[in-house]
Design an enzyme around this catalytic site. Structure first.
Site, PDB file in Angstrom:
ATOM      1  CB  SER A 121      -0.938   0.029   1.197  1.00  0.00           C
ATOM      2  OG  SER A 121      -2.111  -0.674   0.883  1.00  0.00           O
ATOM      3  CE1 TYR A 154      -3.281  -0.700   5.592  1.00  0.00           C
ATOM      4  CE2 TYR A 154      -1.622  -1.277   7.202  1.00  0.00           C
ATOM      5  CZ  TYR A 154      -2.050  -1.224   5.897  1.00  0.00           C
ATOM      6  OH  TYR A 154      -1.242  -1.695   4.897  1.00  0.00           O
TER       7      TYR A 154
HETATM    8  N1  GLU Z   1      -2.353  -5.264  -2.150  1.00  0.00           N
HETATM    9  C1  GLU Z   1      -2.822  -5.248  -0.796  1.00  0.00           C
HETATM   10  C2  GLU Z   1      -4.333  -5.391  -0.758  1.00  0.00           C
HETATM   11  O1  GLU Z   1      -4.971  -4.835  -1.577  1.00  0.00           O
HETATM   12  C3  GLU Z   1      -2.386  -3.959  -0.153  1.00  0.00           C
HETATM   13  C4  GLU Z   1      -2.763  -3.908   1.299  1.00  0.00           C
HETATM   14  C5  GLU Z   1      -1.920  -2.977   2.114  1.00  0.00           C
HETATM   15  O2  GLU Z   1      -0.694  -2.960   2.026  1.00  0.00           O
HETATM   16  O3  GLU Z   1      -2.542  -2.219   2.878  1.00  0.00           O
HETATM   17  O4  GLU Z   1      -4.903  -6.055   0.053  1.00  0.00           O
END
Ligand code: GLU
Length: 310
Positions: free
Chosen positions: A69, A246
């Site tokens: 991400s 997050y």
């Molecule tokens: N490619 C991951 C997903 O879409 C990225 C998630 C992340 O690093 O927050 O779940």
């Protein structure tokens, strides 16, 4: 440290390396993308790039990892380059308070994602890019190369394929938004570009270099290219602070006090405007998906330098 003095980064990084050791290996690697489960839990790295372009490192700062991400910083930058602030007609600027891959809010909010860093928002950003360039993932990679002034970053085909095979939730999010008319391009094309830009692999040192423009009012010190106007750079940093880690963005602002973007590969990229870009990495994640040792390293860095945006 007197005001205006450059922190003694080599000494500070050596001290952080000693203090962070007990945290390395804590937590769990992300395994919902099977290829990411192979990440080495015992690794740790930190790189700090300062405005003069120098990069200070500790631990395995030259080892490449899956930025996941953190790539959303660059896709957002590219979308702003392409469409400017009209982007905010497609995606919001508020923390979601829900997990990064949640479908819940989309139902209530007619498919408009809360911010560009949750998966739904990043898929819209990728859709915006795809409307302007035929290969959206390659355009994100090209931007990273231009920002870093080198070509070290690369796609990891195995990680992209692994997510393509298992990314059912992202497929659900994308199709759900398409049902509200929020994606303009073919859903599979958008997902493929998204999985590819998430699969980009690079080291702490290279990621710190590539992100330094965010600490430098939008200009890359390596190539002198103005990648974003200063005002729009502020937008990206503000979103990192409020939505970048997050469900722990409030706790990060409290503990670290720097705009930060994390990825489930265990990377954390923090920006001190007019100061530095720092990348910490260690694959062991906490419950919400942030690297435990990486977060500790950034907390110690902010403490030792006395630098934070607050
Ligand atoms: N490619 C991951 C997903 O879409 C990225 C998630 C992340 O690093 O927050 O779940």
């Amino acid at each position: 440290m007197k005001l205006g003095d450059e922190p003694d980064y080599p000494a500070i990084l050596a001290e952080i390396q000693a203090q962070v050791r007990p945290y390395v290996g804590q937590g769990a690697v992300a395994d919902y993308i099977p290829e990411l489960a192979k990440a080495p839990l015992d690794r740790w790295g930190l790189a700090v790039a300062t405005l003069d372009g120098r990069v200070y490192t500790a631990g395995e700062a030259e080892e490449a990892f899956s930025i996941q991400s953190i790539s959303k910083l660059f896709s957002l930058t590219l979308a702003l380059q392409l469409v400017g602030p009209t982007l905010w007609e497609r995606v919001g600027r508020e923390p979601s308070g829900d997990p990064f891959n949640s479908l819940v809010q989309l139902e209530h909010e007619a498919g408009v994602p809360r911010n560009p860093f949750i998966n739904a928002g990043a898929l819209v950003v990728t859709d915006v890019i795809r409307s302007h360039v035929p290969d959206a993932a390659q355009a994100v990679l090209d931007l990273i190369h231009r920002a870093a002034g080198d070509e070290a970053a690369r796609f990891d085909g195995a990680v992209a394929q692994s997510e393509r095979e298992t990314g059912h939730r992202n497929r659900a999010v994308a199709h759900f938004m398409k049902s509200f008319g929020r994606l303009r391009n073919d859903v599979d094309e958008v997902l493929d570009a998204y999985f590819h830009h998430c699969s980009i692999s690079m080291s702490c040192a290279d990621l710190a270099r590539a992100s330094l423009f965010l600490a430098n009012r939008g200009r890359s010190p390596y190539t002198d290219e103005q990648l974003l106007p200063a005002e729009w750079t502020k937008y990206v940093n503000a979103l990192m602070l409020t939505c970048g880690t997050y469900d722990a963005a409030g706790d990060f602002a409290f503990r670290v006090g720097l705009p930060t973007k994390s990825g489930v590969g265990g990377g954390l990229l923090a920006v001190m405007p007019q100061g530095f870009a720092a990348c910490a990495w260690s694959p062991g994640l906490d419950r919400v998906g942030n690297s435990i040792a990486g977060a500790k390293a950034l907390e110690l860095l902010a403490q030792a330098t006395g630098l934070s945006i607050f």
